[in-house]
Design a protein around this motif. Structure first.
Motif, PDB file in Angstrom:
ATOM      1  N   ILE A  84       5.131   7.118   0.212  1.00  0.00           N
ATOM      2  CA  ILE A  84       6.034   6.003   0.553  1.00  0.00           C
ATOM      3  C   ILE A  84       5.306   4.702   0.271  1.00  0.00           C
ATOM      4  N   THR A  85       5.982   3.756  -0.352  1.00  0.00           N
ATOM      5  CA  THR A  85       5.415   2.428  -0.563  1.00  0.00           C
ATOM      6  C   THR A  85       5.657   1.584   0.694  1.00  0.00           C
ATOM      7  N   ILE A  86       4.592   0.963   1.197  1.00  0.00           N
ATOM      8  CA  ILE A  86       4.693   0.084   2.358  1.00  0.00           C
ATOM      9  C   ILE A  86       5.091  -1.301   1.882  1.00  0.00           C
ATOM     10  N   MET A  87       6.236  -1.763   2.331  1.00  0.00           N
ATOM     11  CA  MET A  87       6.731  -3.086   1.936  1.00  0.00           C
ATOM     12  C   MET A  87       6.584  -4.058   3.120  1.00  0.00           C
ATOM     13  N   ASP A  98       3.777   4.375 -10.922  1.00  0.00           N
ATOM     14  CA  ASP A  98       5.226   4.234 -11.064  1.00  0.00           C
ATOM     15  C   ASP A  98       5.993   5.453 -10.571  1.00  0.00           C
ATOM     16  N   GLY A  99       5.468   6.139  -9.570  1.00  0.00           N
ATOM     17  CA  GLY A  99       6.148   7.324  -9.068  1.00  0.00           C
ATOM     18  C   GLY A  99       7.554   7.066  -8.570  1.00  0.00           C
ATOM     19  N   ASN A 100       7.766   5.916  -7.974  1.00  0.00           N
ATOM     20  CA  ASN A 100       9.096   5.588  -7.453  1.00  0.00           C
ATOM     21  C   ASN A 100      10.112   5.502  -8.596  1.00  0.00           C
ATOM     22  N   MET A 104      15.330  13.315   1.588  1.00  0.00           N
ATOM     23  CA  MET A 104      14.463  12.787   2.643  1.00  0.00           C
ATOM     24  C   MET A 104      14.713  11.314   2.928  1.00  0.00           C
ATOM     25  N   TRP A 105      15.518  10.651   2.127  1.00  0.00           N
ATOM     26  CA  TRP A 105      15.669   9.196   2.228  1.00  0.00           C
ATOM     27  C   TRP A 105      16.441   8.836   3.493  1.00  0.00           C
ATOM     28  N   ARG A 106      15.691   8.594   4.528  1.00  0.00           N
ATOM     29  CA  ARG A 106      16.276   8.164   5.789  1.00  0.00           C
ATOM     30  C   ARG A 106      15.263   7.257   6.487  1.00  0.00           C
ATOM     31  N   TYR A 107      15.601   6.808   7.652  1.00  0.00           N
ATOM     32  CA  TYR A 107      14.740   5.892   8.413  1.00  0.00           C
ATOM     33  C   TYR A 107      14.479   4.595   7.641  1.00  0.00           C
ATOM     34  N   GLY A 108      15.239   4.324   6.584  1.00  0.00           N
ATOM     35  CA  GLY A 108      15.034   3.104   5.825  1.00  0.00           C
ATOM     36  C   GLY A 108      13.824   3.139   4.916  1.00  0.00           C
ATOM     37  N   GLN A 109      13.210   4.300   4.724  1.00  0.00           N
ATOM     38  CA  GLN A 109      12.024   4.416   3.878  1.00  0.00           C
ATOM     39  C   GLN A 109      12.318   5.368   2.735  1.00  0.00           C
ATOM     40  N   SER A 110      11.895   5.005   1.543  1.00  0.00           N
ATOM     41  CA  SER A 110      12.204   5.793   0.357  1.00  0.00           C
ATOM     42  C   SER A 110      10.975   6.568  -0.089  1.00  0.00           C
ATOM     43  N   ALA A 111      10.924   7.845   0.243  1.00  0.00           N
ATOM     44  CA  ALA A 111       9.838   8.696  -0.230  1.00  0.00           C
ATOM     45  C   ALA A 111      10.085   9.046  -1.691  1.00  0.00           C
ATOM     46  N   GLY A 136       0.833  -1.195   0.000  1.00  0.00           N
ATOM     47  CA  GLY A 136       0.000   0.000   0.000  1.00  0.00           C
ATOM     48  C   GLY A 136       0.868   1.244   0.000  1.00  0.00           C
ATOM     49  N   TYR A 137       0.208   2.402   0.085  1.00  0.00           N
ATOM     50  CA  TYR A 137       0.903   3.680   0.042  1.00  0.00           C
ATOM     51  C   TYR A 137       0.554   4.517   1.273  1.00  0.00           C
ATOM     52  N   ALA A 138       1.549   5.247   1.751  1.00  0.00           N
ATOM     53  CA  ALA A 138       1.346   6.209   2.832  1.00  0.00           C
ATOM     54  C   ALA A 138       1.811   7.573   2.336  1.00  0.00           C
TER      55      ALA A 138
END
Length: 221
Positions: A217-220, A107-109, A132-139, A76-78
């Motif tokens: 952010i894509t939820i993996m 396909d925004g990523n 912004m790419w920190r906390y292990g999450q790729s916005a 999903g997406y956040a």
């Protein structure tokens, strides 16, 4: 009725009583499935707002879509709690930045990476997002199709964005236009799509103009 049949009916009656008792004593287990309005925290956890409120975690985004389509990545997406300040899609025009130009693709990523990786022109917008790419999450910057999903969910998620200290998604005509990461088919050297989170409209726009963006952010797993 024979004695044997009486015993059989008696056994069946006891069995039925046991089954009914077992049903009455069932336990309700918590529903742990991810849902729209759940909170994404900086450590990558997704949880209901009530759970987040009792935790010591830091919120970073609110879930606005749960993946039910094969063409989508992840679960999903956040949406990020805050806007990115206005930036240009590209610092000059005349170069295609290799997005798909597909108005229906989630396909925004990939698009954001293409913007960042284009060597002939820089994308101040993509560079800001990569910071912004920190906390292990790729916005990343959502595509037109992903912005449509966000538009339809905004009334549900805005109260939770506010509760988490974020900036709600606006409705005002002069404050609702956001960059997508999708270039305009046939005019990709010069234009990309803006999306109105107030009306759901799209508008082709020269890439050198500064406009704000709302990362997702894509939820993996």
């Amino acid at each position: 009725m024979t004695m044997r049949m009486k015993k059989l009916f008696s056994i069946l009656a006891v069995a039925a009583t046991v089954l009914l008792t077992a049903c009455d004593e069932h336990q309700d287990f918590p529903d742990t499935a991810m849902k729209v309005t759940h909170i994404l925290t900086t450590d990558g956890k997704v949880m209901p707002y009530e759970t987040y409120e009792q935790s010591c975690k830091q919120a970073i985004a609110v879930v606005f879509n749960v993946n039910q389509r094969e063409e989508m990545e992840g679960n999903g997406y956040a949406v990020y709690l805050w806007d990115i300040a206005p930036e240009a899609f590209a610092d000059s025009i005349g170069v295609e930045q290799d997005t798909s130009c597909d108005l229906t693709a989630y396909d925004g990523n990939k698009n954001t990476f293409a913007l960042y990786g284009t060597t002939d022109v820089k994308s101040p917008l993509a560079e800001r997002v990569f910071d912004m790419w920190r906390y292990g999450q790729s916005a990343y910057i959502p595509s037109v199709a992903q912005m449509r999903l966000l538009y339809h969910a905004k009334d549900i998620i805005n109260p939770y964005i506010l509760k988490c200290g974020g900036t709600p998604i606006p409705d005002e005509d002069d404050d609702c236009w956001y960059w997508t990461s999708t270039e305009v088919e046939g005019q990709a050297t010069a234009k990309a799509w803006l999306y109105s989170l107030g009306s759901g409209a799209i508008q082709e726009t020269p890439k050198w103009q500064p406009h704000k963006a709302r990362p997702i952010i894509t939820i993996m797993d």
